[in-house]
Design a protein around this motif. Structure first.
Motif, PDB file in Angstrom:
ATOM      1  N   PRO A 165       0.990  -1.184  -0.054  1.00  0.00           N
ATOM      2  CA  PRO A 165      -0.027  -0.023  -0.053  1.00  0.00           C
ATOM      3  C   PRO A 165       0.905   1.314   0.029  1.00  0.00           C
ATOM      4  O   PRO A 165       0.438   2.220  -0.769  1.00  0.00           O
ATOM      5  CB  PRO A 165      -1.032  -0.235   1.231  1.00  0.00           C
ATOM      6  N   ILE A 213      -1.282   1.499  -8.658  1.00  0.00           N
ATOM      7  CA  ILE A 213      -1.518   0.214  -7.891  1.00  0.00           C
ATOM      8  C   ILE A 213      -0.862  -1.040  -8.601  1.00  0.00           C
ATOM      9  O   ILE A 213      -0.363  -1.954  -8.047  1.00  0.00           O
ATOM     10  CB  ILE A 213      -3.125  -0.217  -7.447  1.00  0.00           C
ATOM     11  N   ASN A 380      -7.281  -4.997  -0.248  1.00  0.00           N
ATOM     12  CA  ASN A 380      -5.875  -4.498  -0.664  1.00  0.00           C
ATOM     13  C   ASN A 380      -5.752  -2.945  -1.399  1.00  0.00           C
ATOM     14  O   ASN A 380      -5.217  -2.360  -1.173  1.00  0.00           O
ATOM     15  CB  ASN A 380      -5.075  -5.481  -1.269  1.00  0.00           C
ATOM     16  N   ALA A 383      -6.863  -0.431   0.936  1.00  0.00           N
ATOM     17  CA  ALA A 383      -5.732   0.125   1.589  1.00  0.00           C
ATOM     18  C   ALA A 383      -4.908   1.019   0.803  1.00  0.00           C
ATOM     19  O   ALA A 383      -4.392   2.324   1.279  1.00  0.00           O
ATOM     20  CB  ALA A 383      -5.098  -1.123   2.158  1.00  0.00           C
ATOM     21  N   CYS A 384      -4.976   0.784  -0.280  1.00  0.00           N
ATOM     22  CA  CYS A 384      -3.901   1.397  -1.265  1.00  0.00           C
ATOM     23  C   CYS A 384      -4.286   2.951  -1.340  1.00  0.00           C
ATOM     24  O   CYS A 384      -3.878   4.063  -1.324  1.00  0.00           O
ATOM     25  CB  CYS A 384      -3.706   0.837  -2.640  1.00  0.00           C
ATOM     26  N   THR A 387      -4.166   4.901   1.711  1.00  0.00           N
ATOM     27  CA  THR A 387      -3.047   5.522   2.208  1.00  0.00           C
ATOM     28  C   THR A 387      -2.661   6.603   1.315  1.00  0.00           C
ATOM     29  O   THR A 387      -2.065   7.348   1.547  1.00  0.00           O
ATOM     30  CB  THR A 387      -1.949   4.415   1.825  1.00  0.00           C
TER      31      THR A 387
END
Length: 557
Positions: A165, A213, A380, A383-384, A387
């Motif tokens: 992330p 990503i 996931n 979360a990226c 962040t």
């Protein structure tokens, strides 16, 4: 009380503030939609006329730093009610008023910064003292936020594991820097309609998220610190329309999307508040006064905002009727983010105990869970995205403050009217020289780590607010406008912040007494704290004398 109930109360109060109190201020002071604004002067560089939503995007993304998330979450230790009350009362009557008034005063004075306005209405000594205070403050912001961003982008854990992330957020941020330049050229020379501009901006944001990503960039915190400072140099010297303005516009989609995602999550899940309304006047050996009012800065009132309003946004306003949306409205949206952060952490509490971890971790994890549970976005990916949003909060503020720091240093060496610049003044007022000196001093503070300067940041930020409000009160009285609505905020913030700084100095002496004194931490804090107090007292002295004796000295425009 539930999260939805708190959210509805906050939105109603803020709407009343925007459509009621702000509208009254606008009518009280007067605006002229037909009067050419400083942005229309054709000077170029920092002066770049833009649409009201583009200026709103710049103002909002620049002022919405780490504060609206970290402040309310930390302050929740006193219970959710004191934090909520301070954000709503402070936001409506303190923070939004300061931001709007600073923007208003600057636009009415040719786009001048607060420091230069103080010279016009208080005197050159007041200006020099204020500009020195501002420059010192910008160094604290650069040090704290750059170190925070660099650590957020760090792609390696303590044991060497890859942190996807973080690396993805770093990759997306790099894309934002380069794509922003292309987007700026597109807006400058193609001049699309607002609808097309919006559509292109959203498409670019989605593409940058997808590419970032898919192709994360792994580097350590030190490397990212160098990259961030290189970006700050570019953002400080390049024309506003080429990098800063388009990047802020693109970042707005991230930040507004994050706020909407969190707000929708609160509305749909309507989480229970697992914290008491009030836990006590003293918690963890910290007193509610002044800690609450210093901890929650950007979500209630922040002196930094006034530097953005008068330093950059005032040079982009195309019509005076846009000032209420940009100055007052952007602060109201920031308060919404602060309220959402408060709800999130209080909902995540267990038995009246706040969750472990940093405020950013708590906020990111909770909002990422909302995105996964409500919209079905993989954990996931959520979360990226979160962040990246969190890092954007800090990065979009620090690039603005680096530019403002450069401008403050330049203005320090502007000679009195009618005098030629000396060789020394020409050297230090050079754009590149002023930028390099500002960033070098900021980097020196950054080496000590943001935790070493963060205790002073909140106090300095709020003290700056008191100084700005005092200077603005002089402007309003000197131009025949009502200014009594600023007297209570400026007095309260001055008392709060001076108390906090004195307490900080007492703690430093305590470290000396018990043998835990560390020069790069406590010594640095002591020197900066004393400098802030001395400068603040001198600025207030000159401003209050002028406020006491002021009579209308210029024709009201």
């Amino acid at each position: 009380m539930t999260g939805l109930g708190i959210m509805l109360i906050a939105i109603v109060v803020l709407l009343i503030g925007y459509f009621g109190y702000a509208k009254w201020l606008e009518k009280c002071w007067g605006i002229d939609p037909n009067r050419p604004t400083p942005a229309m002067s054709g000077k170029g560089g920092d002066y770049a006329p833009a649409s009201r939503w583009t200026v709103f995007a710049h103002q909002f993304t620049s002022i919405t730093g780490a504060g609206p998330v970290t402040g309310p979450i930390i302050a929740a230790m006193f219970g959710w009610l004191p934090a909520l009350l301070w954000m709503l009362i402070g936001g409506v009557f303190f923070g939004a008023v300061q931001d709007f008034t600073a923007l208003y005063a600057s636009v009415k004075n040719g786009g001048k910064s607060i420091g230069m306005i103080i010279e016009d209405y208080v005197g050159r000594t007041g200006r020099q003292l204020f500009l020195l205070f501002c420059w010192l403050f910008t160094l604290l912001v650069i040090a704290a936020f750059c170190d925070m961003v660099a650590n957020t982008f760090n792609g390696f854990g303590k044991s060497g594991e890859l942190l996807m992330p973080n690396a993805a957020a770093a990759s997306i941020s790099l894309l934002y820097m380069f794509v922003a330049v292309l987007f700026g050229l597109y807006l400058k020379y193609v001049k699309p309609s607002s609808g097309v501009q919006l559509a292109v901006g959203i498409v670019l944001m989605v593409l940058m998220l997808a590419v970032g990503i898919q192709f994360p960039v792994y580097a350590d915190a030190l490397t990212w610190r160098y990259v961030v400072f290189a970006y700050l140099f570019a953002a400080s010297v390049m024309p506003m329309w080429l990098l800063k303005q388009p990047r802020d516009y693109l970042s707005m989609f991230l930040l507004i999307g994050m706020i909407l995602g969190a707000a929708i999550g609160v509305c749909i899940q309507n989480p229970d508040i697992n914290m008491p309304a009030f836990t006590g006047f003293t918690v963890k050996n910290l007193d509610l006064f002044p800690i609450l009012f210093v901890t929650i800065a950007c979500g209630a009132v922040s002196g930094f905002h006034s530097l953005v309003s008068s330093g950059t946004s005032s040079k982009m306003i195309s019509n005076e009727k846009d000032m209420r949306l940009v100055g007052y409205g952007s602060m109201c949206v920031e308060v919404v983010l602060g309220v959402v952060a408060l709800i999130v952490v209080c909902a995540a509490a267990q038995g009246g105990v706040l969750p472990a971890g940093t405020p950013f971790q708590t906020f990111s994890n909770s909002v990422a869970s909302f995105l996964t549970e409500i919209f079905g976005i993989p954990q996931n990916i959520s979360a990226c995205i979160l962040t990246m949003c969190v890092s954007a909060l800090a990065l979009t503020s620090v690039d603005a403050v680096a530019r403002i720091g450069r401008m403050s240093l330049q203005e320090l060496f502007v000679p009195p009217a009618g005098q030629e610049k000396t060789a020394v003044q020409k050297f230090f007022s050079n754009t590149v020289v002023a930028t390099v000196l500002t960033l070098m001093c900021g980097y020196a503070l950054c080496i000590a780590g943001y935790m070493s300067v963060w205790p002073l940041f909140g106090s300095a930020n709020q003290l700056l607010s008191a100084l700005v409000l005092t200077g603005l009160a002089v402007f309003l009285k000197s131009t025949g406008r009502k200014g009594w609505m600023l007297y209570a905020p400026m007095t309260i913030m001055f008392v709060v912040t001076m108390t906090a700084l004195v307490q900080q100095i007492i703690k430093i002496f305590g470290a000396v007494a018990n043998g835990t004194f560390v020069w790069m931490v406590h010594g640095l804090q002591f020197v900066v704290a004393v400098a802030l107090i001395v400068l603040a007292l001198l600025v207030v002295y000159h401003c209050v004398l002028r406020l006491r004796d002021a009579a209308p000295i210029v024709k009201r425009e």
